[in-house]
Design an enzyme around this catalytic site. Structure first.
Site, PDB file in Angstrom:
ATOM      1  N   ASP A  67       0.850  -1.190   0.000  1.00  0.00           N
ATOM      2  CA  ASP A  67       0.000   0.000   0.000  1.00  0.00           C
ATOM      3  C   ASP A  67       0.891   1.247   0.000  1.00  0.00           C
ATOM      4  OD1 ASP A  67      -2.244   1.915   0.943  1.00  0.00           O
ATOM      5  OD2 ASP A  67      -3.313   0.023   0.787  1.00  0.00           O
ATOM      6  N   ASP A  68       0.363   2.331   0.491  1.00  0.00           N
ATOM      7  CA  ASP A  68       1.033   3.630   0.440  1.00  0.00           C
ATOM      8  C   ASP A  68       2.418   3.602   1.118  1.00  0.00           C
ATOM      9  OD1 ASP A  68       1.329   6.310  -0.043  1.00  0.00           O
ATOM     10  OD2 ASP A  68      -0.492   6.922   1.000  1.00  0.00           O
ATOM     11  N   LYS A 163      -3.685  -0.906  -6.698  1.00  0.00           N
ATOM     12  CA  LYS A 163      -4.721  -0.227  -5.901  1.00  0.00           C
ATOM     13  C   LYS A 163      -4.543   1.256  -6.170  1.00  0.00           C
ATOM     14  CE  LYS A 163      -6.030   0.841  -1.137  1.00  0.00           C
ATOM     15  NZ  LYS A 163      -5.931   0.434   0.282  1.00  0.00           N
ATOM     16  N   ASP A 165      -5.804   5.036  -5.542  1.00  0.00           N
ATOM     17  CA  ASP A 165      -6.507   5.846  -4.547  1.00  0.00           C
ATOM     18  C   ASP A 165      -7.009   7.168  -5.141  1.00  0.00           C
ATOM     19  OD1 ASP A 165      -7.433   6.435  -1.978  1.00  0.00           O
ATOM     20  OD2 ASP A 165      -5.615   5.664  -1.026  1.00  0.00           O
ATOM     21  N   ARG A 221     -13.790   0.607  -4.414  1.00  0.00           N
ATOM     22  CA  ARG A 221     -14.194   0.855  -3.023  1.00  0.00           C
ATOM     23  C   ARG A 221     -15.548   1.558  -3.005  1.00  0.00           C
ATOM     24  NH1 ARG A 221     -10.241   1.807   0.849  1.00  0.00           N
ATOM     25  NH2 ARG A 221     -11.802   3.084   1.878  1.00  0.00           N
ATOM     26  N   ASP A 225     -12.794   4.622   4.684  1.00  0.00           N
ATOM     27  CA  ASP A 225     -11.954   3.552   5.238  1.00  0.00           C
ATOM     28  C   ASP A 225     -12.623   2.856   6.426  1.00  0.00           C
ATOM     29  OD1 ASP A 225     -10.224   4.484   3.364  1.00  0.00           O
ATOM     30  OD2 ASP A 225      -8.583   4.918   4.762  1.00  0.00           O
TER      31      ASP A 225
HETATM   32  C1  GLA Z   1      -6.633   5.877   1.777  1.00  0.00           C
HETATM   33  C2  GLA Z   1      -7.161   4.504   1.386  1.00  0.00           C
HETATM   34  C3  GLA Z   1      -6.611   3.469   2.346  1.00  0.00           C
HETATM   35  C4  GLA Z   1      -5.090   3.499   2.313  1.00  0.00           C
HETATM   36  C5  GLA Z   1      -4.575   4.902   2.614  1.00  0.00           C
HETATM   37  C6  GLA Z   1      -3.086   5.033   2.374  1.00  0.00           C
HETATM   38  O1  GLA Z   1      -7.122   6.287   3.000  1.00  0.00           O
HETATM   39  O2  GLA Z   1      -8.557   4.489   1.376  1.00  0.00           O
HETATM   40  O3  GLA Z   1      -7.093   2.176   2.028  1.00  0.00           O
HETATM   41  O4  GLA Z   1      -4.652   3.082   1.054  1.00  0.00           O
HETATM   42  O5  GLA Z   1      -5.207   5.861   1.809  1.00  0.00           O
HETATM   43  O6  GLA Z   1      -2.616   6.318   2.604  1.00  0.00           O
END
Ligand code: GLA
Length: 492
Positions: A67-68, A163, A165, A221, A225
């Site tokens: 992820d990030d 993924k 965003d 999505r 979150d």
């Molecule tokens: C957003 C996404 C999360 C995650 C964060 C990472 O909030 O919805 O799932 O990927 O960014 O910074």
């Protein structure tokens, strides 16, 4: 035209929307909820090894998603580069190691100038970023030669999943077309690499991705979150229920019930290759009771959300194993019919609310999920009329005239002793030997699904034609039942 696209068009690479991926909701593990920006090579490779040794891979969990926070910005040629401290050997090395374990690797970026954690985003850089993900291992300093090199290196497998965003999108949202264009730019760039890359859109339901995303992405999505809380209002997740259909601030800290109560409105939008993503699993992250974690996993499976674990696998405990490895529930998620369950009714009770979900499974089976959102245990029931309402209202569906056997999908939940054996590396204790049976996807796609304890749980009774299914359901719990038509009404 992009040089690479020209080459690929010439050799007839499959185009676009039918990328052949996520025919059933994707399963895997993601770094974010447990590691956030502390993610690095060690954390990721440890998780990947555990996915294999704990038997998750055999059950179908195959994507490891970074992820990030993985990047260190762009180099002088404009290509994204990995953070050398977190990835001293580069991400192509991590990709190689993940692939060597028989798993797939995912990466993350944002359709904005920055990611949500304020790392470099991909807006306006779609082609370069997609090319570099598909080809990692190329020295991107050779900017002019990159396209040619990428073509040459496509056989060296690299990124399998993106993924994508929605942070720092420069205001390019507010209408479905604006969002569509921004996400389609990356979708096209991914397709242009010629490498099948699962495209997981993460725009939190903004502009209704269930309407515009199915033709460009494999999942999207649906809301803000997910936190590891069952049911709590939170100012950071301001949109509730119907607001979720046009939410201007999806936010975070959304409870499980909040996310579910938004997702119930678009089950028909989910189909093979295109799924509503209710966000990553919070099972095993603390914050949920065992019943809540069980309900969370059951709902995500029945609603066909991708199932991405986010717990620390080195520290997994027995109840978490027995939830995430319930193959009877995974078989619902991975059912070849690819239909999301529908909420058939909802009633408010003194201490909360109760709901009933129903949906078709392969071979004429039916999933029924009784959700007790209340804080006390209760007896719940569902009539065949309500269960098969979508097939014909008021009891007119032919299924209502059949008798059904009822299987409890949690009835075969593995014991803590079995789970303990798995944690200690005793693979012989696993309830089902998927490789021996031809692999998880083959097992889940059998029609009819064999009525083994591992795949259908335990038979708990039957229901006569026009009858009622009954279950005792614990607080914040579910009864997850699979109905299978009895062979003949003579058996009644
Ligand atoms: C957003 C996404 C999360 C995650 C964060 C990472 O909030 O919805 O799932 O990927 O960014 O910074």
């Amino acid at each position: 035209m992009h040089l690479l696209s020209m080459f690929l068009a010439g050799i007839g690479v499959v185009n676009a929307l039918e990328n052949g991926l996520a025919r059933t909701p994707q399963l895997g593990w993601n770094t974010w909820n447990s590691f956030a920006c502390s993610m690095n090579e060690t954390v990721i490779l440890d998780a990947a090894k555990k996915i294999v040794s704990l038997g998750f891979k055999d059950l179908g969990y195959n994507y490891i998603v970074l992820d990030d926070c993985w990047s260190a910005g762009r180099n002088s040629s404009g290509y994204l580069i990995p953070d050398a401290q977190k990835f001293p050997n580069g991400i192509s090395d991590v990709a190689d190691k993940i692939h060597a374990l028989g798993l797939k690797i995912g990466i993350y970026s944002s359709a904005g100038t920055l990611t949500c954690a304020r790392y470099a985003g991909s807006l306006g850089h779609e082609e370069k970023d997609a090319a570099v993900w598909a080809s990692w291992g190329v020295s991107s300093e050779f900017n002019l030669l990159l396209d040619i090199l990428v073509v040459g290196l496509l056989i060296h497998v690299q990124i399998d999943y993106l993924k994508y965003d929605n942070c720092y999108n420069q205001g390019e949202e507010g209408t479905p077309k604006l969002s569509y264009d921004r996400y389609n730019a990356m979708g096209k760039a991914l397709n242009d690499t010629g490498r099948p890359i699962l495209y997981s859109l993460c725009n939190w339901g903004s502009d209704g991705p269930w309407n515009f995303a199915p033709t460009i992405a494999n999942s999207w999505r649906t809301s803000g979150d997910l936190s590891n809380v069952w049911d709590k209002e939170d100012v950071n997740c301001p949109c509730a229920e119907l607001d979720g259909l046009d939410c201007k601030l999806p936010g975070y800290h959304c409870s499980i019930m909040n996310v579910v109560n938004k997702a119930v409105y678009y089950p028909s939008k989910a189909y093979a290759g295109a799924w509503n993503d209710l966000d990553m699993l919070q099972v095993g992250n603390g914050g949920l009771t065992d019943d809540e974690a069980t309900s969370h996993f059951s709902l995500w499976a029945a609603l066909k959300s991708p199932l991405l674990m986010t717990n620390v696998l080195n520290k997994i405990d027995e109840p978490t194993i027995s939830i995430l490895q319930n193959t009877a529930v995974l078989a619902v998620s991975q059912d070849p019919t690819g239909s999301s369950a529908i909420r058939m009714w909802r009633h408010y009770v003194d201490d909360g609310e109760i709901q009933m979900y129903s949906g078709p499974l392969s071979g004429g089976d039916q999933i029924v999920l009784l959700l007790n959102g209340g804080s006390s245990a209760r007896d719940m029931n569902a009539t065949l009329t309500d269960i098969f309402w979508a097939n014909g209202p008021k009891g007119t569906a032919s299924q209502v005239r059949s008798a059904w056997d009822v299987y409890d999908l949690w009835g075969g939940r593995m014991s803590n002793a079995t789970a303990q054996g798995i944690i200690q590396g005793e693979s012989s204790t696993r309830p089902i030997d998927m490789p021996k049976l031809g692999g998880a996807s083959k097992v889940y796609s059998q029609v009819p699904l064999p009525a083994s304890k591992a795949l259908m749980g335990t038979k708990v009774g039957s229901v006569k034609a026009s009858g009622t299914v009954k279950a005792h359901v614990r607080p914040h719990g579910v009864a997850m039942l699979r109905l299978r038509a009895q062979k003949s009404n003579d058996e009644l």
